[in-house]
Enzyme design. Structure first.
Site, PDB file in Angstrom:
ATOM      1  N   LEU A 139       5.315  -2.851   2.743  1.00 56.53           N
ATOM      2  CA  LEU A 139       4.344  -3.923   2.854  1.00 56.53           C
ATOM      3  C   LEU A 139       4.453  -4.786   1.602  1.00 56.53           C
ATOM      4  CD1 LEU A 139       1.096  -2.079   4.078  1.00 56.53           C
ATOM      5  CD2 LEU A 139       2.657  -3.446   5.463  1.00 56.53           C
ATOM      6  N   ASP A 140       4.148  -6.077   1.743  1.00 54.26           N
ATOM      7  CA  ASP A 140       4.089  -6.941   0.568  1.00 54.26           C
ATOM      8  C   ASP A 140       3.094  -6.379  -0.433  1.00 54.26           C
ATOM      9  OD1 ASP A 140       5.822  -8.657   1.838  1.00 54.26           O
ATOM     10  OD2 ASP A 140       4.269 -10.063   2.475  1.00 54.26           O
ATOM     11  N   ARG A 141       3.298  -6.684  -1.696  1.00 53.75           N
ATOM     12  CA  ARG A 141       2.413  -6.204  -2.751  1.00 53.75           C
ATOM     13  C   ARG A 141       0.939  -6.471  -2.437  1.00 53.75           C
ATOM     14  NH1 ARG A 141       2.436  -6.587  -8.764  1.00 53.75           N
ATOM     15  NH2 ARG A 141       4.460  -7.630  -8.687  1.00 53.75           N
ATOM     16  N   THR A 191      -0.490  -7.226   0.442  1.00 50.99           N
ATOM     17  CA  THR A 191      -0.946  -6.817   1.768  1.00 50.99           C
ATOM     18  C   THR A 191      -1.426  -5.374   1.690  1.00 50.99           C
ATOM     19  OG1 THR A 191       0.636  -8.282   2.863  1.00 50.99           O
ATOM     20  CG2 THR A 191      -0.303  -6.509   4.186  1.00 50.99           C
ATOM     21  N   ASN A 197       7.718 -11.394   5.040  1.00 54.82           N
ATOM     22  CA  ASN A 197       6.701 -12.455   5.008  1.00 54.82           C
ATOM     23  C   ASN A 197       6.475 -13.116   6.367  1.00 54.82           C
ATOM     24  OD1 ASN A 197       7.344 -13.781   1.634  1.00 54.82           O
ATOM     25  ND2 ASN A 197       6.558 -11.828   2.304  1.00 54.82           N
TER      26      ASN A 197
END
Length: 312
Positions: free
Chosen positions: A152-154, A156, A250
């Site tokens: 997961l994105d940082r 998120t 993203n």
């Protein structure tokens, strides 16, 4: 559960080959749920009730991967109960990560926002979910390993998964799209969407500044499809649910921006507001076929309270 990690004992129980522990696994093969104390009395008729109470008190019993001290913890049909006769189970505690599920092959966590999933090349010393969970599984048994299968994105938050066995990692790596049955995200978007539901399809590419963008060029990028559904609106914000046909970097953030309604707090992709002081994107649901047992695994977290209160 991977059979290679256990050897059969009399009575149908399985004992794990961990030198420091004596771990037994029992399964509720009945058709009715039972309280944990009653279940243990049933499968260990050779043990006094007071011994079971001591195991509970000192954290030596685990139900579906979670240590419990409650005698009435439900043991549903098919549920596995582990007993560590040698010592208490190592319990995981971290302010930014919750372990949702764990077995010998996979571990599912609820990651807090602002925490890297894995250390980036230029951020080796920064705290990240992989190192935190790896330290935990090594504390349980120094021979344990952890494999990256999902990120997961940082910024998120929400559900993500690691593999704990090389076999599970290999199966997930080669069959990800077939094994992942459902991924749902919730997000706060700026403004009001014109339609209650729809989808965005584009090719996603990345520039030298690590910004992902949509392109119509068939020779550039990879196809990505994102479905959305409005859950609520208010205060010039939309609470929306997203599902993915593909899993590109993203992807939801870019497609929300393509809709003209970037995710609140996502300055990178055009957001003008930051009402809850974070990127308002959360991985709410993760459903997959277990890479070893093929059991249907379904996990869901609540919508973050700040997301819901922002539209009221």
């Amino acid at each position: 559960m991977a059979e290679k990690n256990f050897r059969r004992n009399s009575g149908g129980q399985r004992r794990q080959n961990v030198a420091a522990d004596r771990i037994f696994t029992y399964t509720n093969n009945g058709e009715e749920p039972m309280g944990l104390l009653a279940f243990m009395e049933n499968v260990r008729k050779d043990i006094k009730k007071n011994d079971i109470k001591k195991w509970l008190k000192f954290g030596q019993l685990m139900v579906d991967g979670k240590v419990t001290t409650a005698f009435d913890t439900p043991v549903l049909p098919g549920t596995e109960v582990k007993l560590n006769v040698g010592r208490p189970f190592v319990q995981f505690r971290h302010p930014r990560i919750e372990i949702v599920y764990e077995d010998d092959d996979v571990i599912v966590i609820n990651k807090g926002y602002g925490l890297l999933s894995v250390a980036a090349q230029n951020q080796k010393k920064e705290e990240n979910a992989y190192d935190i969970i790896r330290n935990y599984v090594k504390a349980v048994d120094p021979h344990n390993k952890l494999f990256i299968v999902h990120r997961l994105d940082r910024d998120t938050s929400g559900l993500m998964m690691f593999a704990k066995s090389a076999q599970a990692q290999e199966v997930l790596r080669h069959n990800w799209n077939n094994l992942i049955l459902e991924r749902l995200y919730v997000a706060l978007l700026e403004g009001y969407l014109d339609q209650d539901k729809g989808y965005v399809k584009s090719r996603l590419a990345e520039n030298s500044q690590y910004v992902v963008y949509s392109t119509d060029n068939p020779d550039e990028g990879r196809v990505a499809v994102t479905h959305y559904k409005v859950l609520g609106m208010g205060n010039n914000l939309t609470l929306a649910q997203f599902s993915l046909d593909t899993g590109r970097k993203n992807q939801i953030r870019v497609h929300a921006s393509d809709l003209g309604h970037p995710i609140a707090g996502d300055k990178k992709y055009g957001a003008q507001k930051n009402p809850i002081h974070r990127l308002a994107l959360h991985a709410q649901t993760l459903r997959f076929a277990h890479p070893i047992t093929r059991k249907d695994m379904h996990f869901q977290t609540p919508i973050p309270p700040k997301f819901a209160s922002a539209i009221r």
